[in-house]
Design a protein around this motif. Sequence first.
Motif, short mmCIF file in Angstrom:
data_model
loop_
_atom_site.label_atom_id
_atom_site.label_comp_id
_atom_site.label_asym_id
_atom_site.label_seq_id
_atom_site.Cartn_x
_atom_site.Cartn_y
_atom_site.Cartn_z
N PRO A 63 93.49 59.73 -4.89
CA PRO A 63 93.12 61.00 -5.29
C PRO A 63 94.52 62.07 -4.85
O PRO A 63 95.01 62.01 -4.13
CB PRO A 63 91.92 61.31 -4.28
CG PRO A 63 91.28 60.19 -3.78
CD PRO A 63 92.52 59.11 -3.97
N SER A 66 92.29 64.26 -0.43
CA SER A 66 90.67 63.55 -0.26
C SER A 66 89.32 64.15 -0.53
O SER A 66 88.58 63.85 -0.79
CB SER A 66 90.78 63.06 1.41
OG SER A 66 90.83 64.38 2.13
N THR A 71 87.61 63.95 -8.29
CA THR A 71 87.83 62.41 -7.88
C THR A 71 86.78 61.64 -8.56
O THR A 71 87.27 60.83 -9.25
CB THR A 71 88.07 62.12 -6.46
OG1 THR A 71 89.08 62.90 -5.92
CG2 THR A 71 88.16 60.70 -6.26
N GLU A 72 85.39 62.03 -8.27
CA GLU A 72 84.58 61.10 -9.01
C GLU A 72 84.42 61.21 -10.62
O GLU A 72 84.36 60.03 -11.09
CB GLU A 72 83.04 61.68 -8.42
CG GLU A 72 81.97 60.72 -8.73
CD GLU A 72 80.87 61.18 -8.22
OE1 GLU A 72 79.66 60.99 -8.87
OE2 GLU A 72 80.47 61.37 -6.98
N TYR A 73 84.69 62.27 -10.89
CA TYR A 73 84.78 62.52 -12.49
C TYR A 73 86.03 61.82 -13.06
O TYR A 73 85.63 61.14 -14.05
CB TYR A 73 84.97 64.24 -12.64
CG TYR A 73 85.19 64.65 -14.24
CD1 TYR A 73 83.82 64.83 -14.86
CD2 TYR A 73 86.27 64.27 -14.86
CE1 TYR A 73 83.91 64.93 -16.44
CE2 TYR A 73 86.59 64.47 -16.17
CZ TYR A 73 85.31 64.92 -16.87
OH TYR A 73 85.29 65.14 -18.11
N GLU A 75 87.36 59.10 -11.60
CA GLU A 75 86.94 57.69 -11.59
C GLU A 75 85.91 57.33 -12.86
O GLU A 75 86.18 56.34 -13.54
CB GLU A 75 86.42 57.41 -10.39
CG GLU A 75 87.34 57.38 -9.31
CD GLU A 75 86.89 57.11 -7.89
OE1 GLU A 75 85.72 56.69 -7.86
OE2 GLU A 75 87.55 57.15 -6.86
N THR A 76 85.08 58.13 -13.16
CA THR A 76 84.13 57.86 -14.24
C THR A 76 84.79 57.79 -15.64
O THR A 76 84.69 57.10 -16.36
CB THR A 76 82.87 59.02 -14.18
OG1 THR A 76 82.13 58.86 -12.84
CG2 THR A 76 81.98 58.74 -15.20
N ARG A 79 86.93 54.68 -15.99
CA ARG A 79 85.85 53.66 -16.25
C ARG A 79 85.47 53.67 -17.61
O ARG A 79 85.39 52.78 -18.30
CB ARG A 79 84.68 53.71 -15.39
CG ARG A 79 83.92 52.30 -15.12
CD ARG A 79 82.94 52.42 -13.99
NE ARG A 79 83.51 52.43 -12.67
CZ ARG A 79 83.53 53.63 -11.93
NH1 ARG A 79 82.87 54.81 -12.41
NH2 ARG A 79 84.05 53.79 -10.77
N LYS A 91 86.67 47.76 -12.93
CA LYS A 91 86.35 48.24 -11.49
C LYS A 91 87.49 49.44 -11.21
O LYS A 91 88.60 49.14 -11.57
CB LYS A 91 86.50 47.21 -10.57
CG LYS A 91 85.30 46.28 -10.66
CD LYS A 91 85.25 44.96 -9.91
CE LYS A 91 84.68 43.67 -10.42
NZ LYS A 91 83.27 43.49 -9.96
N SER A 93 88.77 51.65 -7.84
CA SER A 93 88.64 51.93 -6.50
C SER A 93 89.69 52.79 -6.03
O SER A 93 90.60 52.97 -6.61
CB SER A 93 88.47 50.76 -5.50
OG SER A 93 89.87 50.09 -5.88
N GLN A 94 89.49 53.47 -4.73
CA GLN A 94 90.31 54.23 -4.23
C GLN A 94 91.28 53.75 -3.21
O GLN A 94 90.80 52.76 -2.37
CB GLN A 94 89.63 55.43 -3.47
CG GLN A 94 88.85 56.22 -4.61
CD GLN A 94 88.67 57.59 -3.65
OE1 GLN A 94 88.84 58.02 -2.66
NE2 GLN A 94 87.37 58.28 -4.25
#
Length: 177
Positions: A63, A66, A71-73, A75-76, A79, A91, A93-94
């Motif tokens: 990211p 931190s 970040t979550e958006y 990663e989604t 994916r 998968k 990962s961070q």
Amino acid sequence: MRAGELITTDLQGRSGDETDIQRAYSVLEEVMDPEVPVVSVMDLGIVRDVDWADGHLHVVVTPTYSGCPATEYIETAIREALQGAGFAFPKVSQRLDPAWTTDWITGQGRERLKAYGIAPPVGSSDKRSLVSGVAQVTCPHCGGDETEQLSEFGSTACKALYRCKSCLEPFDYFKCI
């Protein structure tokens, strides 16, 4: 098929090759940052690694900081883009070490920021730049060098708000981190 029989699916994975890795990188070039939708996750340099692990594509991201709310958006989005391209159950990962730095933004990413109206980082994230102040920030609108910082914080925590003294337009400056 009878009740209780196991079904073999892509959940078990498959072996991948260099062609798959290159195709994954191409897909990631199209995953845009939600806060600056003209730069991809590849332009920002947050994709640290793409490889096969346990029969699935595995993408490692760092990211921008931190506490980044996107970040979550991101990663989604990574994916979903990979699944849409035919990669089953990728998968993501961070990796937080080493920490992301604006030095990782690509040349293309810097040009895209500028074209969008955000001044790209000037200089390096080297510790010496923290004490020497920001180098001259060029206006992304008119190219003027006479600019002034209005606020240390712009539209997001990683940007500062500037104004050009020539065209009088305000703009964000992507701070060196």
